[in-house]
Write a protein that holds these residues in place. Sequence first.
Motif, PDB file in Angstrom:
ATOM      1  N   LEU A 179       0.835  -1.202   0.000  1.00 52.02           N
ATOM      2  CA  LEU A 179       0.000   0.000   0.000  1.00 52.02           C
ATOM      3  C   LEU A 179       0.871   1.253   0.000  1.00 52.02           C
ATOM      4  O   LEU A 179       0.613   2.198  -0.748  1.00 52.02           O
ATOM      5  CB  LEU A 179      -0.946   0.011   1.206  1.00 52.02           C
ATOM      6  N   LYS A 180       1.912   1.220   0.797  1.00 53.19           N
ATOM      7  CA  LYS A 180       2.827   2.368   0.848  1.00 53.19           C
ATOM      8  C   LYS A 180       3.475   2.590  -0.523  1.00 53.19           C
ATOM      9  O   LYS A 180       3.584   3.728  -0.998  1.00 53.19           O
ATOM     10  CB  LYS A 180       3.891   2.144   1.920  1.00 53.19           C
ATOM     11  N   ASN A 181       3.876   1.501  -1.186  1.00 51.92           N
ATOM     12  CA  ASN A 181       4.453   1.612  -2.528  1.00 51.92           C
ATOM     13  C   ASN A 181       3.442   2.172  -3.516  1.00 51.92           C
ATOM     14  O   ASN A 181       3.776   3.013  -4.354  1.00 51.92           O
ATOM     15  CB  ASN A 181       4.956   0.257  -3.030  1.00 51.92           C
ATOM     16  N   MET A 182       2.190   1.702  -3.432  1.00 52.04           N
ATOM     17  CA  MET A 182       1.154   2.176  -4.341  1.00 52.04           C
ATOM     18  C   MET A 182       0.892   3.667  -4.138  1.00 52.04           C
ATOM     19  O   MET A 182       0.766   4.424  -5.108  1.00 52.04           O
ATOM     20  CB  MET A 182      -0.143   1.398  -4.133  1.00 52.04           C
ATOM     21  N   ILE A 183       0.829   4.092  -2.899  1.00 55.07           N
ATOM     22  CA  ILE A 183       0.589   5.508  -2.614  1.00 55.07           C
ATOM     23  C   ILE A 183       1.739   6.348  -3.151  1.00 55.07           C
ATOM     24  O   ILE A 183       1.531   7.396  -3.761  1.00 55.07           O
ATOM     25  CB  ILE A 183       0.381   5.727  -1.102  1.00 55.07           C
ATOM     26  N   THR A 184       2.957   5.872  -2.983  1.00 58.94           N
ATOM     27  CA  THR A 184       4.128   6.590  -3.494  1.00 58.94           C
ATOM     28  C   THR A 184       4.123   6.619  -5.022  1.00 58.94           C
ATOM     29  O   THR A 184       4.316   7.672  -5.628  1.00 58.94           O
ATOM     30  CB  THR A 184       5.424   5.919  -2.990  1.00 58.94           C
ATOM     31  N   ASP A 185       3.864   5.460  -5.640  1.00 60.66           N
ATOM     32  CA  ASP A 185       3.951   5.350  -7.096  1.00 60.66           C
ATOM     33  C   ASP A 185       2.798   6.009  -7.838  1.00 60.66           C
ATOM     34  O   ASP A 185       2.989   6.577  -8.902  1.00 60.66           O
ATOM     35  CB  ASP A 185       4.033   3.879  -7.517  1.00 60.66           C
TER      36      ASP A 185
END
Length: 118
Positions: free
Chosen positions: A77-83
Amino acid sequence: MERLTRAEEPIMKIIWDKGDVFVKEIVEELAEETPYNTVSSLVRILENKGMVGHRAFGRTHQYFPVIKRSEYRKRMLKNMITDYFDGSYKGLLSQILEDEEVSEKELSELKKLINSEL
């Protein structure tokens, strides 16, 4: 942490659900018929990625999750929010609220959850 591939996801879900599991048991749980050797290869890939570990019982191995499902979700989720949302949780929430597939009940529950955290 690497993202699970489409082939790895159902196998990892079974490992998370069952805990300690042999490849034979994973094959039996899969909805689609997947050859034993394919599942075995995917489990070894998951082990190389650090997602699962194993215990040896003679020539067979019992696999277990090394990474908790909740930890994987959190990182992805953190990666998705960043990306996809430039690191903005507000952007993610705005997208969820604009989604026409989210029911009124779910929206109400989200509002309650947000208010309870404030």
